[in-house]
Design a protein around this motif. Structure first.
Motif, PDB file in Angstrom:
ATOM      1  N   ARG A  42       0.827  -1.212   0.000  1.00  0.00           N
ATOM      2  CA  ARG A  42       0.000   0.000   0.000  1.00  0.00           C
ATOM      3  C   ARG A  42       0.862   1.263   0.000  1.00  0.00           C
ATOM      4  O   ARG A  42       0.600   2.210  -0.724  1.00  0.00           O
ATOM      5  CB  ARG A  42      -0.899  -0.043   1.228  1.00  0.00           C
ATOM      6  CG  ARG A  42      -1.915   1.049   1.330  1.00  0.00           C
ATOM      7  CD  ARG A  42      -2.815   0.737   2.495  1.00  0.00           C
ATOM      8  NE  ARG A  42      -3.596   1.884   2.883  1.00  0.00           N
ATOM      9  CZ  ARG A  42      -4.254   1.981   4.027  1.00  0.00           C
ATOM     10  NH1 ARG A  42      -4.221   0.987   4.886  1.00  0.00           N
ATOM     11  NH2 ARG A  42      -4.956   3.045   4.310  1.00  0.00           N
ATOM     12  N   LYS A  43       1.929   1.257   0.804  1.00  0.00           N
ATOM     13  CA  LYS A  43       2.817   2.414   0.843  1.00  0.00           C
ATOM     14  C   LYS A  43       3.577   2.583  -0.466  1.00  0.00           C
ATOM     15  O   LYS A  43       3.842   3.697  -0.898  1.00  0.00           O
ATOM     16  CB  LYS A  43       3.802   2.274   2.007  1.00  0.00           C
ATOM     17  CG  LYS A  43       3.145   2.421   3.358  1.00  0.00           C
ATOM     18  CD  LYS A  43       4.147   2.442   4.464  1.00  0.00           C
ATOM     19  CE  LYS A  43       4.605   1.054   4.805  1.00  0.00           C
ATOM     20  NZ  LYS A  43       5.401   1.010   6.053  1.00  0.00           N
ATOM     21  N   ARG A  44       3.930   1.475  -1.090  1.00  0.00           N
ATOM     22  CA  ARG A  44       4.638   1.526  -2.368  1.00  0.00           C
ATOM     23  C   ARG A  44       3.745   2.113  -3.463  1.00  0.00           C
ATOM     24  O   ARG A  44       4.196   2.892  -4.295  1.00  0.00           O
ATOM     25  CB  ARG A  44       5.101   0.117  -2.733  1.00  0.00           C
ATOM     26  CG  ARG A  44       6.129   0.043  -3.812  1.00  0.00           C
ATOM     27  CD  ARG A  44       6.784  -1.326  -3.880  1.00  0.00           C
ATOM     28  NE  ARG A  44       5.839  -2.429  -3.926  1.00  0.00           N
ATOM     29  CZ  ARG A  44       5.724  -3.362  -2.983  1.00  0.00           C
ATOM     30  NH1 ARG A  44       6.473  -3.307  -1.897  1.00  0.00           N
ATOM     31  NH2 ARG A  44       4.861  -4.344  -3.102  1.00  0.00           N
ATOM     32  N   LYS A  45       2.473   1.775  -3.437  1.00  0.00           N
ATOM     33  CA  LYS A  45       1.540   2.331  -4.424  1.00  0.00           C
ATOM     34  C   LYS A  45       1.305   3.816  -4.207  1.00  0.00           C
ATOM     35  O   LYS A  45       0.995   4.547  -5.143  1.00  0.00           O
ATOM     36  CB  LYS A  45       0.207   1.596  -4.361  1.00  0.00           C
ATOM     37  CG  LYS A  45       0.234   0.251  -5.023  1.00  0.00           C
ATOM     38  CD  LYS A  45      -1.155  -0.338  -5.086  1.00  0.00           C
ATOM     39  CE  LYS A  45      -1.141  -1.604  -5.905  1.00  0.00           C
ATOM     40  NZ  LYS A  45      -2.488  -2.137  -6.098  1.00  0.00           N
ATOM     41  N   MET A  46       1.457   4.276  -2.959  1.00  0.00           N
ATOM     42  CA  MET A  46       1.246   5.689  -2.668  1.00  0.00           C
ATOM     43  C   MET A  46       2.388   6.578  -3.142  1.00  0.00           C
ATOM     44  O   MET A  46       2.277   7.792  -3.093  1.00  0.00           O
ATOM     45  CB  MET A  46       1.040   5.880  -1.169  1.00  0.00           C
ATOM     46  CG  MET A  46      -0.328   5.492  -0.700  1.00  0.00           C
ATOM     47  SD  MET A  46      -0.597   6.069   0.948  1.00  0.00           S
ATOM     48  CE  MET A  46      -0.977   4.563   1.776  1.00  0.00           C
ATOM     49  N   ARG A  47       3.496   5.996  -3.573  1.00  0.00           N
ATOM     50  CA  ARG A  47       4.601   6.805  -4.094  1.00  0.00           C
ATOM     51  C   ARG A  47       4.274   7.420  -5.445  1.00  0.00           C
ATOM     52  O   ARG A  47       4.837   8.427  -5.825  1.00  0.00           O
ATOM     53  CB  ARG A  47       5.843   5.937  -4.269  1.00  0.00           C
ATOM     54  CG  ARG A  47       6.510   5.536  -3.009  1.00  0.00           C
ATOM     55  CD  ARG A  47       7.742   4.725  -3.326  1.00  0.00           C
ATOM     56  NE  ARG A  47       8.106   3.898  -2.192  1.00  0.00           N
ATOM     57  CZ  ARG A  47       8.828   2.784  -2.292  1.00  0.00           C
ATOM     58  NH1 ARG A  47       9.248   2.372  -3.475  1.00  0.00           N
ATOM     59  NH2 ARG A  47       9.129   2.097  -1.227  1.00  0.00           N
ATOM     60  N   ARG A  48       3.396   6.778  -6.176  1.00  0.00           N
ATOM     61  CA  ARG A  48       3.093   7.209  -7.538  1.00  0.00           C
ATOM     62  C   ARG A  48       2.180   8.428  -7.563  1.00  0.00           C
ATOM     63  O   ARG A  48       1.609   8.827  -6.558  1.00  0.00           O
ATOM     64  CB  ARG A  48       2.381   6.090  -8.297  1.00  0.00           C
ATOM     65  CG  ARG A  48       3.088   4.789  -8.323  1.00  0.00           C
ATOM     66  CD  ARG A  48       2.281   3.825  -9.131  1.00  0.00           C
ATOM     67  NE  ARG A  48       2.557   2.457  -8.716  1.00  0.00           N
ATOM     68  CZ  ARG A  48       1.740   1.458  -8.903  1.00  0.00           C
ATOM     69  NH1 ARG A  48       0.578   1.644  -9.459  1.00  0.00           N
ATOM     70  NH2 ARG A  48       2.064   0.251  -8.510  1.00  0.00           N
ATOM     71  N   THR A  49       2.046   8.975  -8.745  1.00  0.00           N
ATOM     72  CA  THR A  49       1.032   9.996  -8.973  1.00  0.00           C
ATOM     73  C   THR A  49      -0.120   9.350  -9.725  1.00  0.00           C
ATOM     74  O   THR A  49       0.044   8.331 -10.395  1.00  0.00           O
ATOM     75  CB  THR A  49       1.587  11.169  -9.799  1.00  0.00           C
ATOM     76  OG1 THR A  49       2.113  10.661 -11.009  1.00  0.00           O
ATOM     77  CG2 THR A  49       2.660  11.905  -9.048  1.00  0.00           C
ATOM     78  N   THR A  50      -1.273   9.946  -9.624  1.00  0.00           N
ATOM     79  CA  THR A  50      -2.450   9.418 -10.296  1.00  0.00           C
ATOM     80  C   THR A  50      -3.218  10.570 -10.929  1.00  0.00           C
ATOM     81  O   THR A  50      -2.954  11.738 -10.642  1.00  0.00           O
ATOM     82  CB  THR A  50      -3.346   8.647  -9.307  1.00  0.00           C
ATOM     83  OG1 THR A  50      -4.438   8.074 -10.013  1.00  0.00           O
ATOM     84  CG2 THR A  50      -3.880   9.544  -8.219  1.00  0.00           C
ATOM     85  N   LEU A  51      -4.138  10.246 -11.787  1.00  0.00           N
ATOM     86  CA  LEU A  51      -4.931  11.261 -12.468  1.00  0.00           C
ATOM     87  C   LEU A  51      -6.091  11.701 -11.594  1.00  0.00           C
ATOM     88  O   LEU A  51      -6.669  10.905 -10.851  1.00  0.00           O
ATOM     89  CB  LEU A  51      -5.485  10.707 -13.783  1.00  0.00           C
ATOM     90  CG  LEU A  51      -4.468  10.397 -14.871  1.00  0.00           C
ATOM     91  CD1 LEU A  51      -5.168   9.734 -16.046  1.00  0.00           C
ATOM     92  CD2 LEU A  51      -3.768  11.647 -15.312  1.00  0.00           C
TER      93      LEU A  51
END
Length: 67
Positions: A42-51
């Protein structure tokens, strides 16, 4: 007669970026505290940006007129 200039909302300009194709990008929230109970995936996915979702883009375009 002159048109008045629209002001950019600086708090919005710091939180969002415009991609080269004109889409609005944002960072994930909930990444600053209480991280011990969030798993690594979950923390790893939060590093990204999203639209930003399409329904919210109208308000952002009003607050970011020249970006």
């Amino acid at each position: 007669m002159y048109m008045y200039k629209l002001k950019t909302t600086k708090s919005v300009a710091k939180r969002f970026k415009i991609s080269s194709t004109g889409k609005v990008l944002k960072h994930y929230s909930c990444k600053s505290h209480l991280l011990q109970k969030k798993n690594s995936k979950r923390k790893r996915k939060m590093r990204r940006t999203t639209l930003v979702q399409y329904c919210d883009q109208y308000n952002l375009n009003y607050n970011l007129p020249y970006i």
